[in-house]
Design an enzyme around this catalytic site. Structure first.
Site, PDB file in Angstrom:
ATOM      1  N   ASN A   1       5.110  -8.130  -9.230  1.00  0.00           N
ATOM      2  CA  ASN A   1       3.416  -8.094  -9.569  1.00  0.00           C
ATOM      3  C   ASN A   1       3.241  -9.710  -9.567  1.00  0.00           C
ATOM      4  OD1 ASN A   1       2.638  -5.481  -9.892  1.00  0.00           O
ATOM      5  ND2 ASN A   1       3.956  -5.294 -11.650  1.00  0.00           N
TER       6      ASN A   1
ATOM      7  N   GLU B   1       1.172  -9.883   0.475  1.00  0.00           N
ATOM      8  CA  GLU B   1       2.123  -9.024  -0.100  1.00  0.00           C
ATOM      9  C   GLU B   1       3.471  -9.603   0.856  1.00  0.00           C
ATOM     10  OE1 GLU B   1       1.852  -7.447  -2.915  1.00  0.00           O
ATOM     11  OE2 GLU B   1       0.190  -6.402  -2.748  1.00  0.00           O
TER      12      GLU B   1
ATOM     13  N   ARG C   1       4.269  20.953 -10.134  1.00  0.00           N
ATOM     14  CA  ARG C   1       5.303  19.985 -10.979  1.00  0.00           C
ATOM     15  C   ARG C   1       6.094  19.202 -10.041  1.00  0.00           C
ATOM     16  NH1 ARG C   1       5.725  24.737 -14.248  1.00  0.00           N
ATOM     17  NH2 ARG C   1       4.326  24.309 -15.904  1.00  0.00           N
TER      18      ARG C   1
ATOM     19  N   ARG D   1      11.622  -5.618 -11.932  1.00  0.00           N
ATOM     20  CA  ARG D   1      10.589  -5.011 -11.014  1.00  0.00           C
ATOM     21  C   ARG D   1       9.208  -5.587 -11.149  1.00  0.00           C
ATOM     22  NH1 ARG D   1       9.410   1.108  -8.430  1.00  0.00           N
ATOM     23  NH2 ARG D   1       7.479   0.351  -7.333  1.00  0.00           N
TER      24      ARG D   1
ATOM     25  N   GLU E   1      10.827  -0.293 -13.638  1.00  0.00           N
ATOM     26  CA  GLU E   1      10.109  -1.357 -14.166  1.00  0.00           C
ATOM     27  C   GLU E   1      10.047  -1.787 -15.566  1.00  0.00           C
ATOM     28  OE1 GLU E   1       6.174  -2.606 -12.349  1.00  0.00           O
ATOM     29  OE2 GLU E   1       5.604  -3.846 -13.991  1.00  0.00           O
TER      30      GLU E   1
ATOM     31  N   LYS F   1       5.856   4.086  -6.734  1.00  0.00           N
ATOM     32  CA  LYS F   1       4.854   3.977  -7.808  1.00  0.00           C
ATOM     33  C   LYS F   1       3.516   4.474  -6.989  1.00  0.00           C
ATOM     34  CE  LYS F   1       5.275  -0.509 -10.114  1.00  0.00           C
ATOM     35  NZ  LYS F   1       4.835  -1.677 -10.591  1.00  0.00           N
TER      36      LYS F   1
ATOM     37  N   LYS G   1      12.190  -5.383  -1.408  1.00  0.00           N
ATOM     38  CA  LYS G   1      11.469  -4.380  -2.293  1.00  0.00           C
ATOM     39  C   LYS G   1      12.512  -3.444  -2.778  1.00  0.00           C
ATOM     40  CE  LYS G   1       7.850  -1.899  -4.127  1.00  0.00           C
ATOM     41  NZ  LYS G   1       6.483  -1.512  -4.162  1.00  0.00           N
TER      42      LYS G   1
ATOM     43  N   HIS H   1      -0.578 -10.610  -9.377  1.00  0.00           N
ATOM     44  CA  HIS H   1      -1.411  -9.269  -9.636  1.00  0.00           C
ATOM     45  C   HIS H   1      -2.215  -9.289 -10.937  1.00  0.00           C
ATOM     46  CE1 HIS H   1       1.234  -7.863  -6.327  1.00  0.00           C
ATOM     47  NE2 HIS H   1       0.677  -6.741  -6.388  1.00  0.00           N
TER      48      HIS H   1
ATOM     49  N   HIS I   1      -7.293  -5.272  -1.934  1.00  0.00           N
ATOM     50  CA  HIS I   1      -6.119  -5.700  -2.973  1.00  0.00           C
ATOM     51  C   HIS I   1      -5.399  -7.125  -2.653  1.00  0.00           C
ATOM     52  CE1 HIS I   1      -3.074  -4.875  -5.843  1.00  0.00           C
ATOM     53  NE2 HIS I   1      -2.230  -4.681  -4.872  1.00  0.00           N
TER      54      HIS I   1
ATOM     55  N   HIS J   1      -5.724  -8.601 -10.465  1.00  0.00           N
ATOM     56  CA  HIS J   1      -6.595  -7.080 -10.797  1.00  0.00           C
ATOM     57  C   HIS J   1      -7.747  -7.501 -11.551  1.00  0.00           C
ATOM     58  CE1 HIS J   1      -2.657  -4.223 -10.871  1.00  0.00           C
ATOM     59  NE2 HIS J   1      -3.120  -4.649  -9.651  1.00  0.00           N
TER      60      HIS J   1
HETATM   61  P1  NAD Z   1      -6.217   0.776   2.339  1.00  0.00           P
HETATM   62  O1  NAD Z   1      -5.408   2.011   2.027  1.00  0.00           O
HETATM   63  O2  NAD Z   1      -7.553   0.956   1.822  1.00  0.00           O
HETATM   64  O3  NAD Z   1      -6.305   0.674   3.655  1.00  0.00           O
HETATM   65  C1  NAD Z   1      -7.180  -0.511   4.376  1.00  0.00           C
HETATM   66  C2  NAD Z   1      -8.202   0.002   5.335  1.00  0.00           C
HETATM   67  O4  NAD Z   1      -7.411   0.093   6.453  1.00  0.00           O
HETATM   68  C3  NAD Z   1      -8.837   1.612   4.979  1.00  0.00           C
HETATM   69  O5  NAD Z   1     -10.143   1.274   5.499  1.00  0.00           O
HETATM   70  C4  NAD Z   1      -7.876   2.135   5.792  1.00  0.00           C
HETATM   71  O6  NAD Z   1      -8.430   3.354   6.475  1.00  0.00           O
HETATM   72  C5  NAD Z   1      -7.719   1.388   7.193  1.00  0.00           C
HETATM   73  N1  NAD Z   1      -6.534   1.529   7.900  1.00  0.00           N
HETATM   74  C6  NAD Z   1      -5.307   1.769   7.564  1.00  0.00           C
HETATM   75  N2  NAD Z   1      -4.493   1.730   8.512  1.00  0.00           N
HETATM   76  C7  NAD Z   1      -5.256   1.425   9.648  1.00  0.00           C
HETATM   77  C8  NAD Z   1      -4.852   1.246  11.119  1.00  0.00           C
HETATM   78  N3  NAD Z   1      -3.578   1.613  11.616  1.00  0.00           N
HETATM   79  N4  NAD Z   1      -5.746   0.996  11.957  1.00  0.00           N
HETATM   80  C9  NAD Z   1      -6.960   0.829  11.490  1.00  0.00           C
HETATM   81  N5  NAD Z   1      -7.617   1.183  10.251  1.00  0.00           N
HETATM   82  C10 NAD Z   1      -6.649   1.366   9.123  1.00  0.00           C
HETATM   83  O7  NAD Z   1      -5.556  -0.388   1.795  1.00  0.00           O
HETATM   84  P2  NAD Z   1      -4.167  -1.041   1.597  1.00  0.00           P
HETATM   85  O8  NAD Z   1      -4.529  -2.432   1.629  1.00  0.00           O
HETATM   86  O9  NAD Z   1      -3.226  -0.338   2.532  1.00  0.00           O
HETATM   87  O10 NAD Z   1      -3.557  -0.783   0.253  1.00  0.00           O
HETATM   88  C11 NAD Z   1      -4.320  -1.192  -0.959  1.00  0.00           C
HETATM   89  C12 NAD Z   1      -3.926  -0.136  -1.985  1.00  0.00           C
HETATM   90  O11 NAD Z   1      -2.197  -0.041  -2.395  1.00  0.00           O
HETATM   91  C13 NAD Z   1      -4.399  -0.381  -3.426  1.00  0.00           C
HETATM   92  O12 NAD Z   1      -5.112   0.811  -4.079  1.00  0.00           O
HETATM   93  C14 NAD Z   1      -3.349  -0.794  -4.261  1.00  0.00           C
HETATM   94  O13 NAD Z   1      -3.394  -0.530  -5.590  1.00  0.00           O
HETATM   95  C15 NAD Z   1      -2.292  -0.246  -3.647  1.00  0.00           C
HETATM   96  N6  NAD Z   1      -1.118  -0.588  -4.066  1.00  0.00           N
HETATM   97  C16 NAD Z   1       0.355   0.311  -4.304  1.00  0.00           C
HETATM   98  C17 NAD Z   1       1.450  -0.304  -4.361  1.00  0.00           C
HETATM   99  C18 NAD Z   1       2.514   0.477  -5.029  1.00  0.00           C
HETATM  100  O14 NAD Z   1       3.666   0.258  -5.140  1.00  0.00           O
HETATM  101  N7  NAD Z   1       2.258   1.793  -5.182  1.00  0.00           N
HETATM  102  C19 NAD Z   1       1.926  -1.683  -4.217  1.00  0.00           C
HETATM  103  C20 NAD Z   1       0.857  -2.316  -3.523  1.00  0.00           C
HETATM  104  C21 NAD Z   1      -0.475  -1.883  -3.736  1.00  0.00           C
HETATM  105  N1  GLY Z   2       3.885  -3.300  -5.872  1.00  0.00           N
HETATM  106  C1  GLY Z   2       4.729  -3.541  -7.138  1.00  0.00           C
HETATM  107  C2  GLY Z   2       5.729  -2.473  -7.496  1.00  0.00           C
HETATM  108  O1  GLY Z   2       5.891  -1.623  -6.427  1.00  0.00           O
HETATM  109  O2  GLY Z   2       6.379  -2.599  -8.448  1.00  0.00           O
END
Ligand code: NAD
Ligand code: GLY
Length: 364
Positions: free
Chosen positions: A247, A187, A123, A243, A239, A145, A229, A250, A267, A254
């Site tokens: 997006n 972003e 939890r 917030r 949100e 998130k 942010k 997005h 993404h 998406h």
């Molecule tokens: P990712 O986590 O898939 O990383 C991208 C690639 O780069 C992967 O293959 C990873 O292994 C590699 N990598 C990461 N760091 C590295 C480094 N320093 N050196 C070499 N390789 C490296 O992709 P991302 O773009 O970081 O994240 C995308 C995800 O984030 C999506 O699932 C999206 O939905 C999510 N997201 C969440 C929020 C939120 O607020 N929680 C906001 C935006 C995006």
């Molecule tokens: N990336 C969108 C949020 O954090 O709300």
């Protein structure tokens, strides 16, 4: 508290630092003052583990009796229940208690999944974000998130769950593939139109330096993005209003990701193209001049991001956009730019939305 903490997040129930520094991973100051525990678990993936897990394990060793490493399969396609269960398997197998601290070492995929696991395990256990992509440093690691994907919708299963700290080591960006850097820039660019016109000017002026990974430029871009942010999340953690501006791009983005299958477009690439489409929708609604759309196109292209959506089909594209957390009673709502540095969330006439999709997509 780390002395080089640059940004603080303050929500009604949570307060934490975003540490932003080159070399933060190896700096003992980054890890001081975290919740005490006997065990820490570094959740990472098969790409990041050989690069950074040993350094983090060494940095954490003085603080925990045991620091284990769990390496997950890499990629958006693995942001699933099955992978989430691997985290629970590890935690239970290692006898982790409710004080165990999880460290998410990776990009947004690792960060979102580890955060969701932390929210659920017994939890709720504390977790620290250690983002290693530009996208994760400027966006996904901040704000709490957490989620996994469902085959019918991206990030549909998750929780709001804040980390206890975010540690951005800018040096990890040295190993990031160029395509991933560009995806993160999408972003960064986002924050200009939605919240800070002067930042958009700055990005345009420093884009070449950012693409060349100039440390000073990256440091400013990450810091300013995190400030914006943190400001947004501080006002609207869950949100219920403001917030949603984060997006921008997005809703279209998406649909691109889901339409092609997760992992085909990154993404950030989908968000970049989606921002161009949302900019065009803002212009067609008379909120912004047509010149703004061209400004966004030029900037996104300079960043190396795709500016034409793949051929998904207009009906399918619209259908996918309905599976969006901003939709209300089946009505799609878009983040639109109302003035440079200000965004709002509104519905839009179906004909205009379809015209935007047609105008920015590859022919079927
Ligand atoms: P990712 O986590 O898939 O990383 C991208 C690639 O780069 C992967 O293959 C990873 O292994 C590699 N990598 C990461 N760091 C590295 C480094 N320093 N050196 C070499 N390789 C490296 O992709 P991302 O773009 O970081 O994240 C995308 C995800 O984030 C999506 O699932 C999206 O939905 C999510 N997201 C969440 C929020 C939120 O607020 N929680 C906001 C935006 C995006
Ligand atoms: N990336 C969108 C949020 O954090 O709300």
């Amino acid at each position: 508290m780390p002395q080089h903490a640059a940004v603080q997040v303050n929500t009604p129930g949570h307060r934490y630092d975003i540490v932003i520094a080159r070399g933060a991973l190896a700096d003992p100051v980054s890890w001081q003052g975290l919740p005490p525990a006997s065990q820490a678990v570094i959740v990472t993936n098969t790409t990041l583990a050989p690069l950074y897990a040993a350094a983090l394990q060494q940095a954490l060793a003085p603080h925990y009796r045991r620091v284990s490493v769990l390496s997950l399969p890499d990629g958006e396609a693995h942001k699933t229940w099955e992978t989430l269960n691997l985290i629970f398997d590890h935690l239970l197998g290692a006898g982790c208690d409710r004080k165990t601290v999880l460290f998410a070492l990776g990009g947004g995929v690792v960060g979102d999944m580890t955060g969701f696991a932390a929210a659920c395990y017994m939890r709720g256990v504390p977790f620290v974000q250690v983002p290693t992509t530009l996208l994760a440093q400027v966006d996904s690691s901040v704000g709490g998130k957490t989620a996994i994907n469902h085959p019918l919708g991206k990030n549909m299963i998750g929780a709001f769950y804040q980390p206890v700290r975010v540690v951005c080591d800018l040096a990890t960006l040295d190993t990031l593939p160029a395509r991933e850097l560009a995806a993160g820039l999408a972003e960064v660019i986002k924050y200009g139109p939605i919240a800070d016109a002067a930042f958009l000017d700055w990005i345009e002026a420093h884009l070449d330096a950012l693409l060349a990974r100039d440390p000073a430029a990256l440091s400013y871009a990450v810091g300013r993005s995190c400030e914006i942010k943190a400001w947004v999340v501080g006002q609207d953690e869950r949100e219920s209003g403001l917030r949603a501006i984060l997006n921008f791009g997005h809703t279209f983005g998406h649909a691109i990701e889901a339409g092609l299958g997760y992992g085909q477009w990154l993404h950030g690439e989908a968000v970049g193209c989606g921002m161009l489409m949302a900019s065009d929708l803002s212009a067609r609604l008379g909120l912004m001049p047509a010149a703004f759309v061209e400004r966004m196109r030029t900037l996104l292209q300079r960043a190396g991001l795709p500016v034409r959506a793949p051929a998904i089909g207009i009906d399918r594209f619209v259908e996918l956009m309905r599976i969006d957390k901003k939709a209300q009673d089946g009505e799609i709502r878009f983040v639109l730019i109302e003035a440079l540095g200000r965004a709002g969330v509104r519905p839009a006439p179906d004909a205009l939305v379809r015209a935007v999709i047609a105008g920015h997509s590859e022919p079927a």
